[in-house]
Design a protein around this motif. Structure first.
Motif, short mmCIF file in Angstrom:
data_model
loop_
_atom_site.label_atom_id
_atom_site.label_comp_id
_atom_site.label_asym_id
_atom_site.label_seq_id
_atom_site.Cartn_x
_atom_site.Cartn_y
_atom_site.Cartn_z
N TYR A 81 20.86 18.73 -15.30
CA TYR A 81 21.68 17.59 -15.74
C TYR A 81 22.92 17.78 -15.21
O TYR A 81 23.97 16.79 -15.36
N SER A 82 23.49 18.96 -14.82
CA SER A 82 24.75 19.28 -14.22
C SER A 82 24.69 18.54 -12.90
O SER A 82 26.08 18.38 -12.33
N ARG A 83 23.76 18.07 -12.37
CA ARG A 83 23.82 17.43 -11.05
C ARG A 83 23.51 15.77 -11.26
O ARG A 83 22.44 15.46 -11.63
N ILE A 84 24.32 14.80 -10.92
CA ILE A 84 24.30 13.43 -11.42
C ILE A 84 23.76 12.58 -10.08
O ILE A 84 24.51 12.65 -9.20
N THR A 85 22.52 12.54 -9.76
CA THR A 85 21.96 11.96 -8.74
C THR A 85 21.56 10.71 -8.78
O THR A 85 20.84 10.18 -9.80
N ALA A 86 21.91 9.59 -7.85
CA ALA A 86 21.57 8.26 -7.97
C ALA A 86 20.04 8.02 -7.91
O ALA A 86 19.46 8.70 -7.06
N PRO A 87 19.24 7.29 -8.85
CA PRO A 87 18.02 7.24 -8.34
C PRO A 87 17.40 6.24 -7.53
O PRO A 87 16.14 6.27 -7.02
N ILE A 88 18.35 5.46 -7.10
CA ILE A 88 18.14 4.40 -5.91
C ILE A 88 19.03 4.40 -5.06
O ILE A 88 20.23 4.96 -5.38
N SER A 89 18.63 3.92 -3.78
CA SER A 89 19.90 3.84 -2.95
C SER A 89 20.54 2.35 -2.85
O SER A 89 19.67 1.24 -3.39
N GLY A 90 21.55 2.13 -2.86
CA GLY A 90 22.29 0.90 -3.16
C GLY A 90 23.71 0.78 -2.99
O GLY A 90 24.61 1.67 -2.36
#
Length: 313
Positions: A81-90
């Motif tokens: 949870y300390s890493r906020i990663t985009a679930p999609i590219s856009g």
């Protein structure tokens, strides 16, 4: 990817791993003592109760180890949870918070909005009378081609595929919705962009193409005024396909015939005229096109209008 400080979660993970090592050592000691007590019990040195108590200590150690492992898994989860990663590219929109703003986990707006551009979908509508033909093509496994044109319906932007049809007809408009998907590799389509959609359902051959403005209707049926020797002649025609401003005729005209597309209300069969070449699509007269393939919307439908829609996250 954004990263929050992981140090509190890293400390929790290290504590859980230390407790696991301690409990594993305690279990090993309890297991060794259990084996010893089994030998002593066989020799009659210790009672059954003492042997059972030692066996329960081994079971307690197993439970403690399982609890420690769950604590480790939870600490690892908190680290992710300390890493906020985009679930999609856009494409990322304008940020919703600025440096110094106070944010909470329950904030409905989030930090920003990511809109998926590749692929991108376009939703458009067609009259319900055209549903059977389109649905039959989809049920047979045919991949229908969808072309997106600009607002003026003159320049083609890109091509895609029809993906699916909505499950109901809008009773207020008598239309149904369709969803098409475009790869959009060159980002030609943008979310909420207005486009004119051309759906190719079928291709008909050997039709004579004339402007829609040339078609007249009367008691004798569908007809056009053909210009021959500076004289307007009524020609009864059979319409096979209508697409936009073009009409495909299967009978009634020959290739090279000249038809009148303006001022028909002043004409009668045999009226003398002075035809002039059409200027674009709005001139007074125009030659019928030679036989050709005439792709178009089903049931002579006009191109539909739609909007490109990404997937905001």
């Amino acid at each position: 990817m954004r990263r929050l400080t992981p140090r509190p979660f890293q400390v929790q993970l290290e504590q859980a791993m230390g407790q696991l090592a301690k409990d594993q050592a305690a279990r090993k000691d309890a297991e060794v003592n259990l084996e010893r007590f089994k030998l002593l019990f066989k020799e009659g040195v210790i009672p059954q109760q003492q042997l059972d108590t030692q066996a329960s200590l081994v079971g307690q150690s197993d439970g403690a180890i399982a609890s420690d492992q769950s604590q480790i898994d939870n600490a690892k989860l908190q680290l992710t949870y300390s890493r906020i990663t985009a679930p999609i590219s856009g494409r990322i929109g304008l940020r919703l918070v600025d440096a110094g703003n106070i944010v909470h986990a329950s904030d409905p707006g989030g930090l920003l909005v990511i809109t998926q551009l590749q692929p991108i979908s376009v939703i458009f509508s067609l009259p319900q009378d055209q549903l059977p033909q389109v649905n039959a093509k989809l049920r047979s496994g045919v991949q229908l081609v969808v072309d997106a044109y600009d607002r003026d319906d003159t320049a083609k932007i890109t091509s895609g595929k029809l993906q699916t049809i909505d499950n109901q007809i809008d009773i207020t408009t008598g239309t149904y919705k369709l969803k098409s998907v475009f790869t959009n590799e060159d980002n030609a389509l943008f979310p909420n962009q207005f486009v004119n959609v051309h759906l190719l359902v079928d291709t008909k051959h050997n039709l004579t193409i004339v402007p829609a403005a040339a078609i007249q209707r009367g008691p004798q049926g569908t007809y056009v005024y053909a210009a021959a020797d500076n004289t307007a002649k009524i020609r009864t025609v059979t319409i096979s396909q209508t697409t936009g401003d073009s009409v495909g005729l299967s009978a009634g005209l020959n290739v090279g015939d000249v038809v009148v597309i303006d001022g028909q209300d002043k004409l009668q069969d045999g009226t003398k005229i002075n035809p002039s070449p059409a200027s674009g699509a709005n001139g007074p007269a125009r030659s019928a096109a030679p036989p050709s393939s005439s792709p178009g919307a089903p049931q002579a439908g006009t191109p539909s209008k739609g909007r490109a829609g990404g997937s905001p996250r």
